[in-house]
Design an enzyme around this catalytic site. Structure first.
Site, PDB file in Angstrom:
ATOM      1  N   ARG A 241       0.567  -0.816  -0.311  1.00  0.00           N
ATOM      2  CA  ARG A 241       0.086  -0.425   0.501  1.00  0.00           C
ATOM      3  C   ARG A 241       0.951   1.436  -0.008  1.00  0.00           C
ATOM      4  NH1 ARG A 241      -4.059  -2.282  -1.370  1.00  0.00           N
ATOM      5  NH2 ARG A 241      -5.872  -2.746  -0.496  1.00  0.00           N
ATOM      6  N   GLU A 270      -3.896   7.546  -4.268  1.00  0.00           N
ATOM      7  CA  GLU A 270      -4.071   7.121  -5.595  1.00  0.00           C
ATOM      8  C   GLU A 270      -5.340   7.685  -5.802  1.00  0.00           C
ATOM      9  OE1 GLU A 270      -3.973   2.917  -5.887  1.00  0.00           O
ATOM     10  OE2 GLU A 270      -2.369   3.166  -5.161  1.00  0.00           O
ATOM     11  N   HIS A 288      -1.495   0.383  -9.931  1.00  0.00           N
ATOM     12  CA  HIS A 288      -2.002  -0.783  -8.821  1.00  0.00           C
ATOM     13  C   HIS A 288      -2.573  -1.743  -9.553  1.00  0.00           C
ATOM     14  CE1 HIS A 288      -4.076  -1.069  -4.388  1.00  0.00           C
ATOM     15  NE2 HIS A 288      -4.001  -2.158  -5.011  1.00  0.00           N
TER      16      HIS A 288
HETATM   17  C1  DGY Z   1      -6.575  -5.769  -2.587  1.00  0.00           C
HETATM   18  O1  DGY Z   1      -6.674  -6.908  -3.374  1.00  0.00           O
HETATM   19  O2  DGY Z   1      -6.037  -5.574  -2.060  1.00  0.00           O
HETATM   20  C2  DGY Z   1      -5.443  -4.966  -4.144  1.00  0.00           C
HETATM   21  O3  DGY Z   1      -4.328  -4.540  -3.654  1.00  0.00           O
HETATM   22  C3  DGY Z   1      -6.790  -4.054  -4.574  1.00  0.00           C
HETATM   23  O4  DGY Z   1      -7.580  -4.185  -3.638  1.00  0.00           O
END
Ligand code: DGY
Length: 322
Positions: A241, A270, A288
């Site tokens: 993240r 983001e 992402h």
């Molecule tokens: C997750 O599954 O956490 C991916 O980053 C998409 O949300």
């Protein structure tokens, strides 16, 4: 027209949407526009369950709006830092996620970033497409050898371990890992070494790959000081993240040559990406895409459906996180 039992906030793969519509009469989002604060509140007031994603900010403000009919937030994704779990609990909502099914795709993505940044693939592709390639020469775009380098994995859950397996098995990389959430004695068995502190990992690794969840404890875990602890020749890979990295500090470190490069799939704000990152050559930036394969996105949707079905039937869902 009666209110739908289920509202889906974003477009999902066709096979998943078909199931949602036929089995649950779900209201789909044909435009794929994020619902925004007011749209989310409306959905929570109208439906029994909201099928959501990482782009939905389910904050205390949204979940505390009052008059909610919803009993469940069914997240399509493993990470749930976009959901205020305390506020969800207070509002009586069950929250579920979709673990396991995206482990391989996300680890594959981390490998993609590691290979691309170390072998300068982004720079090479940009050069070629711009018509600037003048042909082979012995000193052209020399990158860093991947095979045999030491990888340091921060967060040794499912995805961290899948990354470790790929690095060790495919590229003969010694693997170090750090994860304070794994108690002593419960270390996953395998050809890797636990280090006691993040400092040790950062000092020894040639590649640092982040696989920890975003929590208040991991926010800006990688900051200016930690970046200075890394080798000047080292690379940072982040498929976890954006919040885990202080993006401004990373830009400054890359500009000053404190580390050699970074491969990023996730960002602090983001879909905004720090302008400093966009200006740098020695970074590889993906939008992402960690779990973005057809197989995985369908599997995530189906796993969410399983959770949804359980919640609506009043039985404990497989992947309850709150
Ligand atoms: C997750 O599954 O956490 C991916 O980053 C998409 O949300």
């Amino acid at each position: 027209m009666s209110a739908p039992a289920v509202v889906v906030t974003r477009r999902l793969p066709q096979a998943v949407e078909r199931e949602l519509a036929t089995r649950f009469g779900a209201r789909l989002n044909a435009t794929d526009e994020p619902l925004g604060r007011d749209g989310l509140v409306r959905a929570l007031r109208e439906a029994d369950a909201v099928v959501c994603t990482v782009t939905d900010r389910l904050s205390a403000d949204v979940l505390g709006a009052g008059g909610l009919r919803a009993k469940a937030l069914v997240n399509v994704g493993v990470g749930f830092n976009h959901i205020d779990l305390a506020a969800a609990r207070a509002a009586g909502l069950v929250v579920t996620n979709t673990p396991d099914v995206l482990t391989d795709a996300t680890a594959d993505c981390a490998m993609t970033l590691m290979l691309a940044v170390m072998r300068r693939a982004g720079e090479g592709e940009r050069e070629l497409r711009a018509g600037r390639w003048a042909g082979w020469r012995p000193t052209h775009l020399m990158g860093a050898q991947v095979t045999g380098k030491t990888v340091g994995i921060v967060g040794f859950g499912r995805i961290g371990r899948a990354m470790a397996e790929r690095c060790h098995g495919g590229f003969r990389m010694p693997v170090l890992w750090f994860d304070p959430a794994i108690p002593a004695g419960a270390e996953p068995a395998g050809p890797w070494t636990r280090v006691g502190t993040l400092d040790e990992l950062l000092a020894q690794a040639d590649v640092v790959s982040l696989h920890c969840p975003a929590t208040p404890e991991t926010r800006h875990l990688i900051n200016a000081e930690r970046l200075r602890q890394m080798k000047r020749s080292a690379f940072l890979v982040n498929t976890a993240r954006g919040d885990v990295v202080d993006e401004a500090a990373l830009v400054a470190a890359l500009e000053a040559g404190v580390i050699a490069g970074a491969g990023l799939d996730v960002y602090e704000h983001e879909p905004r990406v720090h302008a400093g990152l966009l200006a740098l050559e020695r970074v590889v930036l993906l939008p992402h895409l960690g779990s973005a394969t057809v197989e995985t996105r369908v599997a995530m949707g189906m796993r969410a459906l399983e959770n949804l079905e359980a919640v609506l039937a009043g039985v404990p869902p497989r992947d309850r996180v709150a």
